[in-house]
Design a protein around this motif. Structure first.
Motif, PDB file in Angstrom:
ATOM      1  N   ALA A 112       0.832  -1.202   0.000  1.00  0.00           N
ATOM      2  CA  ALA A 112       0.000   0.000   0.000  1.00  0.00           C
ATOM      3  C   ALA A 112       0.869   1.255   0.000  1.00  0.00           C
ATOM      4  O   ALA A 112       0.569   2.221  -0.716  1.00  0.00           O
ATOM      5  N   CYS A 113       1.941   1.252   0.766  1.00  0.00           N
ATOM      6  CA  CYS A 113       2.842   2.406   0.798  1.00  0.00           C
ATOM      7  C   CYS A 113       3.506   2.619  -0.560  1.00  0.00           C
ATOM      8  O   CYS A 113       3.612   3.754  -1.035  1.00  0.00           O
ATOM      9  N   GLU A 114       3.944   1.540  -1.190  1.00  0.00           N
ATOM     10  CA  GLU A 114       4.548   1.651  -2.519  1.00  0.00           C
ATOM     11  C   GLU A 114       3.547   2.200  -3.520  1.00  0.00           C
ATOM     12  O   GLU A 114       3.873   3.068  -4.335  1.00  0.00           O
ATOM     13  N   LEU A 115       2.326   1.727  -3.477  1.00  0.00           N
ATOM     14  CA  LEU A 115       1.290   2.201  -4.378  1.00  0.00           C
ATOM     15  C   LEU A 115       0.995   3.672  -4.122  1.00  0.00           C
ATOM     16  O   LEU A 115       0.892   4.469  -5.056  1.00  0.00           O
ATOM     17  N   PHE A 116       0.892   4.039  -2.864  1.00  0.00           N
ATOM     18  CA  PHE A 116       0.619   5.427  -2.510  1.00  0.00           C
ATOM     19  C   PHE A 116       1.748   6.330  -2.988  1.00  0.00           C
ATOM     20  O   PHE A 116       1.517   7.383  -3.575  1.00  0.00           O
ATOM     21  N   ASN A 117       2.992   5.927  -2.748  1.00  0.00           N
ATOM     22  CA  ASN A 117       4.141   6.736  -3.152  1.00  0.00           C
ATOM     23  C   ASN A 117       4.254   6.842  -4.669  1.00  0.00           C
ATOM     24  O   ASN A 117       4.680   7.866  -5.192  1.00  0.00           O
TER      25      ASN A 117
END
Length: 103
Positions: free
Chosen positions: A82-87
């Protein structure tokens, strides 16, 4: 998937195994495979301290801990994804800050 037996039945069978009843006889009467009975008998002997190994209580705790670790690792992976997608989809603000005109 292995067949599951009620705990009460397993306790009764384990008591018979501990008492020395032949595995073949119990297998014939109960329909439980001899391989399963030999596994149960080995664990009964470990629990009784007759044989070396990990007692059931400790084995249950270890299995529970492994399940919890697997769940936490899965949660961590989802969080990282989720963090990778958000970033990757982060909005970059235009030059000049808020975009209000000075004048």
């Amino acid at each position: 998937m292995p067949k599951s037996f009620p705990l009460s039945m397993r306790r009764q069978v384990c008591a018979r195994l501990r008492a020395g009843e032949p595995v073949a006889q119990i297998a014939e009467e109960t329909g439980i495979s001899p391989a399963t009975l030999f596994r149960w008998k080995a664990q009964v002997l470990v629990d009784a301290g007759v044989r070396e190994g990990i007692p059931s209580v400790e084995a249950d705790e270890l299995a529970s801990a492994k399940k919890r670790i697997a769940a936490l690792e899965a949660e961590l992976k989802l969080t990282r994804d989720a963090c990778e997608l958000f970033n990757a989809q982060a909005v970059v603000s235009p030059k000049g800050g808020s975009g209000s005109s000075k004048g």
